[in-house]
Design a protein around this motif. Structure first.
Motif, PDB file in Angstrom:
ATOM      1  N   VAL A  11       0.867  -1.177   0.000  1.00  0.00           N
ATOM      2  CA  VAL A  11       0.000   0.000   0.000  1.00  0.00           C
ATOM      3  C   VAL A  11       0.904   1.228   0.000  1.00  0.00           C
ATOM      4  O   VAL A  11       1.752   1.370   0.865  1.00  0.00           O
ATOM      5  CB  VAL A  11      -0.941   0.012   1.230  1.00  0.00           C
ATOM      6  N   GLU A  12       0.712   2.081  -0.988  1.00  0.00           N
ATOM      7  CA  GLU A  12       1.544   3.270  -1.129  1.00  0.00           C
ATOM      8  C   GLU A  12       0.685   4.529  -1.095  1.00  0.00           C
ATOM      9  O   GLU A  12      -0.496   4.499  -1.433  1.00  0.00           O
ATOM     10  CB  GLU A  12       2.305   3.233  -2.452  1.00  0.00           C
ATOM     11  N   TYR A  13       1.321   5.612  -0.696  1.00  0.00           N
ATOM     12  CA  TYR A  13       0.681   6.925  -0.751  1.00  0.00           C
ATOM     13  C   TYR A  13       1.724   7.924  -1.219  1.00  0.00           C
ATOM     14  O   TYR A  13       2.919   7.644  -1.230  1.00  0.00           O
ATOM     15  CB  TYR A  13       0.096   7.315   0.615  1.00  0.00           C
ATOM     16  N   ARG A  14       1.268   9.084  -1.617  1.00  0.00           N
ATOM     17  CA  ARG A  14       2.170  10.116  -2.123  1.00  0.00           C
ATOM     18  C   ARG A  14       1.963  11.385  -1.306  1.00  0.00           C
ATOM     19  O   ARG A  14       0.842  11.822  -1.102  1.00  0.00           O
ATOM     20  CB  ARG A  14       1.867  10.373  -3.595  1.00  0.00           C
ATOM     21  N   GLU A  15       3.060  11.950  -0.839  1.00  0.00           N
ATOM     22  CA  GLU A  15       3.007  13.233  -0.138  1.00  0.00           C
ATOM     23  C   GLU A  15       3.219  14.343  -1.159  1.00  0.00           C
ATOM     24  O   GLU A  15       4.317  14.499  -1.687  1.00  0.00           O
ATOM     25  CB  GLU A  15       4.071  13.301   0.948  1.00  0.00           C
ATOM     26  N   GLY A  16       2.144  15.050  -1.485  1.00  0.00           N
ATOM     27  CA  GLY A  16       2.238  16.118  -2.484  1.00  0.00           C
ATOM     28  C   GLY A  16       2.677  15.570  -3.828  1.00  0.00           C
ATOM     29  O   GLY A  16       2.145  14.590  -4.320  1.00  0.00           O
ATOM     30  N   ASP A  17       3.693  16.197  -4.420  1.00  0.00           N
ATOM     31  CA  ASP A  17       4.219  15.761  -5.708  1.00  0.00           C
ATOM     32  C   ASP A  17       5.427  14.849  -5.537  1.00  0.00           C
ATOM     33  O   ASP A  17       6.113  14.541  -6.505  1.00  0.00           O
ATOM     34  CB  ASP A  17       4.619  16.971  -6.559  1.00  0.00           C
ATOM     35  N   GLY A  18       5.692  14.416  -4.315  1.00  0.00           N
ATOM     36  CA  GLY A  18       6.864  13.581  -4.035  1.00  0.00           C
ATOM     37  C   GLY A  18       6.687  12.151  -4.497  1.00  0.00           C
ATOM     38  O   GLY A  18       5.688  11.772  -5.103  1.00  0.00           O
ATOM     39  N   SER A  20       6.245   8.033  -4.250  1.00  0.00           N
ATOM     40  CA  SER A  20       5.342   7.161  -3.493  1.00  0.00           C
ATOM     41  C   SER A  20       6.071   6.593  -2.288  1.00  0.00           C
ATOM     42  O   SER A  20       7.249   6.253  -2.368  1.00  0.00           O
ATOM     43  CB  SER A  20       4.851   6.012  -4.371  1.00  0.00           C
ATOM     44  N   MET A  21       5.350   6.501  -1.171  1.00  0.00           N
ATOM     45  CA  MET A  21       5.918   5.958   0.051  1.00  0.00           C
ATOM     46  C   MET A  21       5.092   4.754   0.475  1.00  0.00           C
ATOM     47  O   MET A  21       3.870   4.740   0.331  1.00  0.00           O
ATOM     48  CB  MET A  21       5.934   7.023   1.145  1.00  0.00           C
ATOM     49  N   LEU A  22       5.755   3.760   0.998  1.00  0.00           N
ATOM     50  CA  LEU A  22       5.119   2.513   1.406  1.00  0.00           C
ATOM     51  C   LEU A  22       4.605   2.619   2.834  1.00  0.00           C
ATOM     52  O   LEU A  22       5.302   3.143   3.709  1.00  0.00           O
ATOM     53  CB  LEU A  22       6.143   1.375   1.298  1.00  0.00           C
ATOM     54  N   ILE A  23       3.396   2.119   3.074  1.00  0.00           N
ATOM     55  CA  ILE A  23       2.863   2.005   4.440  1.00  0.00           C
ATOM     56  C   ILE A  23       3.165   0.597   4.905  1.00  0.00           C
ATOM     57  O   ILE A  23       2.839  -0.377   4.213  1.00  0.00           O
ATOM     58  CB  ILE A  23       1.347   2.270   4.492  1.00  0.00           C
ATOM     59  N   ARG A  24       3.754   0.456   6.047  1.00  0.00           N
ATOM     60  CA  ARG A  24       4.156  -0.862   6.554  1.00  0.00           C
ATOM     61  C   ARG A  24       2.922  -1.717   6.855  1.00  0.00           C
ATOM     62  O   ARG A  24       1.853  -1.199   7.181  1.00  0.00           O
ATOM     63  CB  ARG A  24       5.047  -0.718   7.783  1.00  0.00           C
ATOM     64  N   PRO A  25       3.044  -3.034   6.713  1.00  0.00           N
ATOM     65  CA  PRO A  25       1.937  -3.939   7.043  1.00  0.00           C
ATOM     66  C   PRO A  25       1.581  -3.853   8.536  1.00  0.00           C
ATOM     67  O   PRO A  25       2.446  -3.598   9.360  1.00  0.00           O
ATOM     68  CB  PRO A  25       2.492  -5.325   6.705  1.00  0.00           C
ATOM     69  N   GLY A  26       0.317  -4.057   8.843  1.00  0.00           N
ATOM     70  CA  GLY A  26      -0.147  -4.057  10.224  1.00  0.00           C
ATOM     71  C   GLY A  26      -1.433  -3.277  10.377  1.00  0.00           C
ATOM     72  O   GLY A  26      -2.072  -2.882   9.391  1.00  0.00           O
ATOM     73  N   LEU A  27      -1.815  -3.044  11.610  1.00  0.00           N
ATOM     74  CA  LEU A  27      -3.062  -2.350  11.914  1.00  0.00           C
ATOM     75  C   LEU A  27      -2.977  -0.871  11.587  1.00  0.00           C
ATOM     76  O   LEU A  27      -1.913  -0.254  11.704  1.00  0.00           O
ATOM     77  CB  LEU A  27      -3.402  -2.497  13.398  1.00  0.00           C
ATOM     78  N   CYS A  28      -4.115  -0.319  11.186  1.00  0.00           N
ATOM     79  CA  CYS A  28      -4.226   1.120  10.988  1.00  0.00           C
ATOM     80  C   CYS A  28      -5.670   1.528  11.264  1.00  0.00           C
ATOM     81  O   CYS A  28      -6.567   0.686  11.316  1.00  0.00           O
ATOM     82  CB  CYS A  28      -3.800   1.529   9.579  1.00  0.00           C
ATOM     83  N   GLU A  29      -5.858   2.789  11.473  1.00  0.00           N
ATOM     84  CA  GLU A  29      -7.199   3.351  11.626  1.00  0.00           C
ATOM     85  C   GLU A  29      -7.551   4.062  10.335  1.00  0.00           C
ATOM     86  O   GLU A  29      -6.703   4.730   9.736  1.00  0.00           O
ATOM     87  CB  GLU A  29      -7.259   4.345  12.785  1.00  0.00           C
ATOM     88  N   VAL A  30      -8.788   3.926   9.894  1.00  0.00           N
ATOM     89  CA  VAL A  30      -9.236   4.536   8.647  1.00  0.00           C
ATOM     90  C   VAL A  30     -10.411   5.453   8.940  1.00  0.00           C
ATOM     91  O   VAL A  30     -11.394   5.040   9.561  1.00  0.00           O
ATOM     92  CB  VAL A  30      -9.660   3.466   7.614  1.00  0.00           C
ATOM     93  N   GLU A  31     -10.297   6.686   8.491  1.00  0.00           N
ATOM     94  CA  GLU A  31     -11.385   7.657   8.576  1.00  0.00           C
ATOM     95  C   GLU A  31     -11.756   8.019   7.142  1.00  0.00           C
ATOM     96  O   GLU A  31     -10.932   8.540   6.400  1.00  0.00           O
ATOM     97  CB  GLU A  31     -10.933   8.901   9.332  1.00  0.00           C
ATOM     98  N   GLN A  32     -12.984   7.697   6.749  1.00  0.00           N
ATOM     99  CA  GLN A  32     -13.429   7.972   5.381  1.00  0.00           C
ATOM    100  C   GLN A  32     -14.141   9.309   5.324  1.00  0.00           C
ATOM    101  O   GLN A  32     -15.037   9.576   6.104  1.00  0.00           O
ATOM    102  CB  GLN A  32     -14.370   6.875   4.901  1.00  0.00           C
ATOM    103  N   GLY A  33     -13.701  10.139   4.391  1.00  0.00           N
ATOM    104  CA  GLY A  33     -14.336  11.430   4.155  1.00  0.00           C
ATOM    105  C   GLY A  33     -15.106  11.396   2.853  1.00  0.00           C
ATOM    106  O   GLY A  33     -15.261  10.338   2.233  1.00  0.00           O
ATOM    107  N   ALA A  34     -15.543  12.552   2.404  1.00  0.00           N
ATOM    108  CA  ALA A  34     -16.312  12.642   1.171  1.00  0.00           C
ATOM    109  C   ALA A  34     -15.465  12.363  -0.059  1.00  0.00           C
ATOM    110  O   ALA A  34     -15.958  11.839  -1.056  1.00  0.00           O
ATOM    111  CB  ALA A  34     -16.946  14.020   1.062  1.00  0.00           C
TER     112      ALA A  34
END
Length: 89
Positions: A11-18, A20-34
Motif C-alpha cells: 500500500v503506497e501513498y504520495r506526499e504532495g508531488d513527491g 510514493s511511500m510505502l505504508i508498513r503492514p499491520g493495523l491502521c485506523e481509517v477515517e473515510q471522508g467525502a
C-alpha cells in the motif's frame, strides 16, 4: 466514524508531488471522508498518517492489500455489516 483495518499487501501513498511511500503492514485506523480516506498507524515510536483518494483506497480493498479488521473495528458503536466503501461498493 473511524474503523480499524489491516494492511496486508503493498500500500503506497504520495506526499504532495513527491515519490510514493510505502505504508508498513499491520493495523491502521481509517477515517473515510467525502473525497478521501485517511489512514493512521503507529510504527514503533513514530506515528504516520496518509490521505488517499477514495478510488485508490477502494482499489486496495478490492485487491485485499487492505482489509477491514475481523470484528469490523468500528471506533463508535455500529451494527452495519462490513463493506468496502459506503455508497461506492
Amino acid at each position: 466514524m473511524s474503523r480499524t483495518a489491516v494492511i496486508e499487501g503493498r500500500v503506497e501513498y504520495r506526499e504532495g508531488d513527491g515519490a510514493s511511500m510505502l505504508i508498513r503492514p499491520g493495523l491502521c485506523e481509517v477515517e473515510q471522508g467525502a473525497q478521501d480516506a485517511t489512514l493512521s498507524w503507529v510504527d514503533g515510536a513514530s506515528h504516520g498518517a496518509a490521505a488517499m483518494p477514495l478510488n485508490d483506497f477502494q482499489r486496495y480493498l478490492l485487491s485485499a492489500a487492505i482489509r477491514w479488521s475481523p470484528d469490523g473495528g468500528a471506533s463508535s458503536s455500529s451494527s452495519e455489516p462490513q463493506q468496502t466503501l459506503r455508497g461506492l461498493a
